[in-house]
Motif scaffolding. Structure first.
Motif, PDB file in Angstrom:
ATOM      1  N   UNK A   1       0.852  -1.180   0.000  1.00 38.70           N
ATOM      2  CA  UNK A   1       0.000   0.000   0.000  1.00 38.70           C
ATOM      3  C   UNK A   1       0.898   1.242   0.000  1.00 38.70           C
ATOM      4  N   UNK A   2       0.692   2.155  -0.963  1.00 44.00           N
ATOM      5  CA  UNK A   2       1.548   3.347  -1.022  1.00 44.00           C
ATOM      6  C   UNK A   2       1.253   4.306   0.137  1.00 44.00           C
ATOM      7  N   UNK A   3       2.297   4.979   0.569  1.00 40.03           N
ATOM      8  CA  UNK A   3       2.127   5.953   1.647  1.00 40.03           C
ATOM      9  C   UNK A   3       1.520   7.239   1.077  1.00 40.03           C
ATOM     10  N   UNK A   4       1.079   8.082   1.972  1.00 38.33           N
ATOM     11  CA  UNK A   4       0.528   9.379   1.553  1.00 38.33           C
ATOM     12  C   UNK A   4       1.601  10.178   0.816  1.00 38.33           C
ATOM     13  N   UNK A   5       2.818  10.135   1.316  1.00 37.70           N
ATOM     14  CA  UNK A   5       3.915  10.848   0.659  1.00 37.70           C
ATOM     15  C   UNK A   5       4.116  10.342  -0.765  1.00 37.70           C
ATOM     16  N   UNK A   6       4.087   9.032  -0.947  1.00 34.86           N
ATOM     17  CA  UNK A   6       4.228   8.472  -2.297  1.00 34.86           C
ATOM     18  C   UNK A   6       3.113   8.959  -3.214  1.00 34.86           C
ATOM     19  N   UNK A   7       1.901   8.984  -2.696  1.00 34.99           N
ATOM     20  CA  UNK A   7       0.763   9.453  -3.501  1.00 34.99           C
ATOM     21  C   UNK A   7       0.910  10.938  -3.852  1.00 34.99           C
ATOM     22  N   UNK A   8       1.352  11.733  -2.874  1.00 38.89           N
ATOM     23  CA  UNK A   8       1.561  13.160  -3.124  1.00 38.89           C
ATOM     24  C   UNK A   8       2.638  13.380  -4.178  1.00 38.89           C
ATOM     25  N   UNK A   9       3.736  12.659  -4.046  1.00 33.61           N
ATOM     26  CA  UNK A   9       4.831  12.802  -5.015  1.00 33.61           C
ATOM     27  C   UNK A   9       4.395  12.387  -6.411  1.00 33.61           C
ATOM     28  N   UNK A  14       3.038  14.390 -11.791  1.00 29.97           N
ATOM     29  CA  UNK A  14       2.121  14.360 -12.922  1.00 29.97           C
ATOM     30  C   UNK A  14       1.605  15.748 -13.306  1.00 29.97           C
ATOM     31  N   UNK A  15       1.780  16.724 -12.425  1.00 31.86           N
ATOM     32  CA  UNK A  15       1.268  18.076 -12.680  1.00 31.86           C
ATOM     33  C   UNK A  15       2.138  18.805 -13.688  1.00 31.86           C
ATOM     34  N   UNK A  16       1.490  19.616 -14.487  1.00 33.33           N
ATOM     35  CA  UNK A  16       2.234  20.485 -15.402  1.00 33.33           C
ATOM     36  C   UNK A  16       2.797  21.661 -14.615  1.00 33.33           C
ATOM     37  N   UNK A  17       3.713  22.384 -15.224  1.00 30.81           N
ATOM     38  CA  UNK A  17       4.278  23.576 -14.577  1.00 30.81           C
ATOM     39  C   UNK A  17       3.179  24.593 -14.284  1.00 30.81           C
ATOM     40  N   UNK A  18       2.234  24.725 -15.196  1.00 28.54           N
ATOM     41  CA  UNK A  18       1.121  25.666 -15.004  1.00 28.54           C
ATOM     42  C   UNK A  18       0.289  25.281 -13.784  1.00 28.54           C
ATOM     43  N   UNK A  19       0.031  23.988 -13.626  1.00 35.51           N
ATOM     44  CA  UNK A  19      -0.727  23.524 -12.461  1.00 35.51           C
ATOM     45  C   UNK A  19       0.045  23.782 -11.167  1.00 35.51           C
TER      46      UNK A  19
END
Length: 64
Positions: A1-9, A14-19
């Motif tokens: 199960x991935x940690x919250x930190x892994x999910x955040x990273x 995955x976010x663009x620079x604009x996001x």
């Protein structure tokens, strides 16, 4: 199960620079609003200009 930190990273990568800039701007505005609210609470007699000047000064201070 991935940690919250892994999910955040994963989401951040995955976010663009604009996001990322939009998120940063939103966080900055939230910090400004909360700081202004705290300043108004401590100094209810101050004008909007005085509150804004104090918030600018707070944000300029070296956090060290």
């Amino acid at each position: 199960m991935p940690s919250v930190l892994d999910l955040e990273l994963t989401r951040l990568r995955a976010m663009s620079a604009t996001e990322k800039v939009a998120v940063m701007h939103s966080l900055w505005r939230q910090a400004w609003s909360l700081t202004a609210a705290g300043t108004r609470t401590r100094h209810p007699d101050w004008s909007l200009e005085q509150v804004e000047a104090e918030v600018r000064e707070i944000f300029r201070r070296d956090p060290r």
